[in-house]
Design a protein around this motif. Structure first.
Motif: not given
Length: 451
Positions: A356-371
């Motif tokens: 939905s953003t320009e450029p697309p925004t990445p969602w960083p994550c670690e093995p615990g996950g993101i809520t």
């Protein structure tokens, strides 16, 4: 493995398509049909009679059928010159009584529910969406094509699964060069209204009512079928048609279809032997992994499990990288029954792109996950584990209790303790939708240590 073979050889489907004499196509009287408000639409291969009012979606049905014929030829290896004189007569029914009064219902199945087909004639009951009406036409058209040019369609799972596979489509009438695509994976529920096969599978998995492979092979369309049967038949045919490990044997089964009284049983035995004992176990594991993660846009190339040579992580520890853009991944680690193993996970990876953003925004994550988002009750991006027993069947469904844990994965996150009940191979994955893996990038590093 003996248990699996026993189940397979003793409970496979008995039925099949008979090679009996089909009744001749109905002759329609133009004045009589017009008096009942039944109009005629013509294409190159289809002559369609319907009492439904004119609309774009109905009037273009002959064109959709015509576009499907060369695709069926290509899929089944039938030369187009062999179908040059093949024509199908179809009846799209709004008011069944009108067609009954004119004697235009099938004499061998007057009470069909939604659709019915002969080699040159088919019947359709009006459907609640334009997509599903066209889907039903292509489904029954597949039956008609196979009956006419292959001599039949095999046992119930194969006959209905292929019709579902080749009925699932995208229609682009504005594209004159390629208006129709067949055997597609639906990308979104809104684009395939009333189809619902993926939801049926998801609901069955959640209710512990999944079909195992043997359950699907026992589907017998000599008896009335419900939408569950069509969903599971479609899923198996879709997997076999898209996995290079099984595709060759699946396609080979179209040749020499067996229509003897026990044709379904012999067909299934030949199919099993063609796959082979070792690959059959691979198929069973892939089946369980697929149905437990089935989703719109399911990306089989990324969800396919690559089996690796098994080793023991003892006596110290072992480390592996788990790709965020793949489904279940075999670690190759064989864990001993009753022993305890500590898992620890580290790393940072991209689990999604916010487009939905320009450029697309990445969602960083670690093995615990993101809520920020959950999938199947777990935070997106969390590390999950599944255990698959080394010996015996991993069957699930009516044919046996699931021994692999793909449908009930263990939430590992940053770390966790495993204590397998039987000697098992450990599989890992990063939690995400099976149709959204293309946005992911990077790996988690997982270490296992015997306790």
């Amino acid at each position: 493995m003996r248990t699996l073979i026993f189940l397979f050889l003793n409970f496979v489907l008995l039925g099949g398509v008979t090679n009996g004499q089909l009744p001749p196509p109905h002759k329609s009287d133009r004045a009589a049909t017009e008096s009942q408000g039944i109009r005629e639409l013509r294409g190159k291969y289809l002559r369609l009679f319907t009492d439904l009012p004119s609309s774009e979606s109905i009037d273009e049905l002959p064109a959709a059928f015509d576009a499907a014929v060369p695709l069926w030829c290509q899929y089944f290896g039938v030369a187009e010159e062999k179908i040059a004189t093949w024509r199908v007569q179809a009846f799209l029914i709004g008011d069944r009584e009108k067609f009954a009064e004119l004697g235009l219902l099938p004499t061998d199945n007057r009470n069909f529910l939604n659709g019915f087909a002969h080699d040159r004639e088919l019947w359709l009951v009006e459907q609640p969406s334009d997509y599903y009406r066209r889907h039903l036409l292509l489904h029954e058209g597949t039956h008609a094509f196979m009956l006419a040019h292959l001599g039949g369609a095999g046992p119930g799972w194969h006959m209905e699964g292929l019709a579902e596979l080749l009925g699932t489509h995208r229609w682009h009438p504005e594209n004159k060069e390629q208006p129709l695509e067949l055997a597609v994976m639906p990308d979104a529920r809104k684009n395939f209204p009333m189809w619902g096969r993926i939801k049926l599978i998801n609901d069955a998995v959640k209710a512990d009512k999944s079909y195992g492979l043997v359950d699907v092979l026992r589907i017998d369309n000599r008896r009335p079928l419900d939408t569950q049967h069509y969903a599971w038949s479609w899923a198996l045919c879709w997997l076999l048609d898209n996995d290079v490990r099984f595709q060759k044997q699946f396609h080979a089964m179209r040749r020499g279809l067996d229509f003897a009284p026990d044709g379904g049983r012999r067909f299934n035995r030949r199919f099993y032997r063609g796959i082979g004992q070792r690959k059959w176990r691979d198929l069973e594991i892939q089946w369980l992994a697929m149905v437990s993660t089935m989703d719109y846009g399911y990306d089989h190339q990324r969800m396919r499990i690559d089996e690796v040579k098994t080793t023991s992580p003892e006596p110290s520890h072992a480390t592996i990288k788990v790709a965020s853009d793949r489904g279940w991944q075999s670690t190759g680690w064989q864990l001993a029954a009753g022993k305890k193993y500590q898992l620890e996970a580290t790393g940072r990876y991209r689990i999604a792109l916010d487009r939905s953003t320009e450029p697309p925004t990445p969602w960083p994550c670690e093995p615990g996950g993101i809520t920020l988002e959950y999938h199947e009750g777990q935070p997106l991006g969390r590390l999950l584990a599944a255990l698959v027993p080394v010996e015996g069947s991993v069957a699930v469904g009516k044919s046996g209790t699931e021994r692999a844990t793909f449908t009930r994965p263990l939430a590992v996150g940053l770390g966790g303790l495993l204590e397998p009940e039987s000697d098992s191979v450990l599989y890992l994955r990063i939690n995400d939708h099976a149709g959204r893996l293309v946005d992911n990038e990077g790996n988690a590093t997982v270490t296992i240590s015997p306790k």
